[in-house]
Design a protein around this motif. Structure first.
Motif, mmCIF file in Angstrom:
data_model
loop_
_atom_site.group_PDB
_atom_site.id
_atom_site.type_symbol
_atom_site.label_atom_id
_atom_site.label_comp_id
_atom_site.label_asym_id
_atom_site.label_seq_id
_atom_site.Cartn_x
_atom_site.Cartn_y
_atom_site.Cartn_z
ATOM 1 N N UNK A 1 47.580 42.004 71.335
ATOM 2 C CA UNK A 1 48.049 42.671 69.937
ATOM 3 C C UNK A 1 47.911 43.452 68.499
ATOM 4 N N UNK A 2 46.252 43.510 68.944
ATOM 5 C CA UNK A 2 45.162 44.204 67.914
ATOM 6 C C UNK A 2 44.868 45.767 68.088
ATOM 7 N N UNK A 3 45.062 45.491 69.947
ATOM 8 C CA UNK A 3 44.532 46.889 69.927
ATOM 9 C C UNK A 3 46.196 48.317 70.031
ATOM 10 N N UNK A 4 47.508 47.477 70.399
ATOM 11 C CA UNK A 4 48.492 47.301 69.738
ATOM 12 C C UNK A 4 48.969 48.385 69.169
ATOM 13 N N UNK A 5 47.617 48.688 67.748
ATOM 14 C CA UNK A 5 48.005 49.098 66.364
ATOM 15 C C UNK A 5 47.401 50.625 66.737
ATOM 16 N N UNK A 6 46.467 51.128 67.696
ATOM 17 C CA UNK A 6 45.480 52.783 67.959
ATOM 18 C C UNK A 6 47.755 52.849 68.901
ATOM 19 N N UNK A 7 47.560 53.884 68.281
ATOM 20 C CA UNK A 7 48.245 54.376 69.480
ATOM 21 C C UNK A 7 48.737 55.683 69.005
ATOM 22 N N UNK A 8 49.298 57.048 69.914
ATOM 23 C CA UNK A 8 48.995 58.204 69.590
ATOM 24 C C UNK A 8 49.465 58.787 67.958
ATOM 25 N N UNK A 9 50.404 57.511 67.432
ATOM 26 C CA UNK A 9 50.924 58.339 65.788
ATOM 27 C C UNK A 9 49.744 57.973 64.878
ATOM 28 N N UNK A 10 48.633 57.246 65.172
ATOM 29 C CA UNK A 10 47.750 56.724 64.694
ATOM 30 C C UNK A 10 46.892 55.819 64.105
ATOM 31 N N UNK A 11 45.602 55.359 64.241
ATOM 32 C CA UNK A 11 44.660 54.193 64.726
ATOM 33 C C UNK A 11 45.809 53.158 62.981
ATOM 34 N N UNK A 12 45.865 53.561 63.044
ATOM 35 C CA UNK A 12 46.545 52.659 61.211
ATOM 36 C C UNK A 12 45.675 51.189 60.610
ATOM 37 N N UNK A 13 44.660 52.209 59.559
ATOM 38 C CA UNK A 13 43.353 51.108 59.807
ATOM 39 C C UNK A 13 43.545 50.480 58.547
ATOM 40 N N UNK A 14 44.380 50.513 58.038
ATOM 41 C CA UNK A 14 44.017 48.991 57.068
ATOM 42 C C UNK A 14 44.905 48.086 57.602
ATOM 43 N N UNK A 15 46.090 48.364 57.947
ATOM 44 C CA UNK A 15 46.662 46.763 59.095
ATOM 45 C C UNK A 15 45.809 46.458 59.861
ATOM 46 N N UNK A 16 44.857 47.456 60.862
ATOM 47 C CA UNK A 16 43.997 46.581 62.186
ATOM 48 C C UNK A 16 43.257 45.849 60.911
ATOM 49 N N UNK A 17 42.491 46.417 59.715
ATOM 50 C CA UNK A 17 41.650 45.516 59.273
ATOM 51 C C UNK A 17 42.219 44.212 59.220
ATOM 52 N N UNK A 18 43.360 43.946 58.680
ATOM 53 C CA UNK A 18 44.040 42.594 57.839
ATOM 54 C C UNK A 18 44.242 42.195 58.915
ATOM 55 N N UNK A 19 45.014 42.699 60.440
ATOM 56 C CA UNK A 19 45.310 41.847 61.425
ATOM 57 C C UNK A 19 44.070 41.077 62.107
ATOM 58 N N UNK A 20 42.898 41.893 61.831
ATOM 59 C CA UNK A 20 41.935 41.367 62.833
ATOM 60 C C UNK A 20 40.351 40.417 62.319
ATOM 61 N N UNK A 21 40.723 41.109 60.520
ATOM 62 C CA UNK A 21 40.570 39.800 59.641
ATOM 63 C C UNK A 21 40.676 38.050 60.062
ATOM 64 N N UNK A 22 42.420 38.249 59.569
ATOM 65 C CA UNK A 22 43.618 36.530 59.846
ATOM 66 C C UNK A 22 42.674 36.702 61.397
ATOM 67 N N UNK A 23 42.243 37.392 62.110
ATOM 68 C CA UNK A 23 42.336 37.356 63.718
ATOM 69 C C UNK A 23 40.391 36.340 63.968
#
Length: 271
Positions: free
Chosen positions: A224-246
């Motif tokens: 699920x965390x890997x799904x934040x990196x796609x062709x539209x961008x990295x969505x760094x803030x959301x990915x960092x928040x999700x990684x912190x929760x994980x």
């Protein structure tokens, strides 16, 4: 150079290494509270207006379900490993079975083969049986992957149990079950806790099998965390928040079991 100077240099070097290794984690947590525009900026900012938008977006994408799958798979795998590893390690240490070296070699040899070499036949077997995208099947696979490491760890802990204690309980007429669970197991409980925690961490962080053997119903947090990196961008803030929760469940598990973990990992260091 005096001893005090050497100790001071070692202390400074230790703190530098700690800060170097901790800084990426600190920056991840910090990015989780930044707006997306600030987190993805080419000029990193240390001071900003905190925002919980990243955590809200992570939950809006259904992270809760992936967390539940991760907890289910990791806890189930840990329970299976502990239940199977305790008697196996006892048989390979105190109640010696025949050809102990061969059994130990077989256990550890199962970790020599890379997962990429076995995932295709495993995928075909599960597909034929209709067991793909099943969180409990994933937990059984995790248990099989981590069981050899747990057996080796627990065996080293059981070897530290004084054999005189085992002989005394046998003289008193204790059966095998009482010999294991009432006499030997309490003495190596820190080691069992260490093996269980390591199994839980390995299962929680596993990405490769969770990506290839699940699709939606049983998908865990790492894919699920890997799904934040796609062709539209990295969505760094959301990915960092999700990684912190994980990361929180593993951090909490380590914090709760830290005393047992330290005792278990240090068993046998001083006879």
């Amino acid at each position: 150079m005096t001893r005090a100077t050497r100790n001071g240099l070692v202390t400074v070097l230790t703190w530098v290494l700690v800060l170097v290794f901790f800084f990426p984690v600190f920056w991840m947590v910090l990015n989780g509270f930044k707006p997306e525009a600030v987190a993805s900026s080419a000029h990193p900012k240390l001071f900003f207006t905190p925002s919980t938008e990243g955590y809200r977006l992570a939950m809006d994408r259904g992270m809760q379900g992936y967390l539940i799958n991760s907890v289910t798979a990791s806890v189930t795998a840990t329970i299976i490993v502990v239940v199977l590893a305790i008697p196996a390690a006892y048989a390979l240490s105190i109640r010696r079975v025949k050809n102990v070296e061969g059994a130990l070699t077989f256990f550890i040899s199962t970790r020599f083969m890379p997962l990429a070499a076995v995932v295709l036949p495993l995928f075909m077997i599960l597909k034929t049986l209709g067991l793909l995208d099943n969180v409990y099947v994933l937990a059984v696979i995790y248990a099989g992957v981590n069981l050899p490491v747990a057996v080796w760890m627990m065996r080293s802990f059981f070897l530290e149990v004084p054999f005189e204690i085992i002989e005394a309980c046998r003289v008193d007429g204790a059966g095998l079950g009482r010999e294991i669970f009432r006499v030997a197991l309490p003495l190596v409980l820190p080691g069992v806790a260490s093996a269980a925690l390591i199994t839980f961490i390995f299962s929680w962080n596993e990405y490769f099998l969770a990506t290839l053997l699940t699709s939606s119903a049983a998908r865990t947090t790492p894919p699920f965390l890997g799904s934040f990196v796609d062709g539209r961008g990295q969505f760094l803030a959301v990915l960092s928040a999700a990684s912190t929760i994980a990361a929180l469940p593993v951090i909490l598990a380590g914090w709760v079991a830290q005393k047992q973990l330290v005792r278990g990992l240090s068993m046998g260091a001083i006879k």
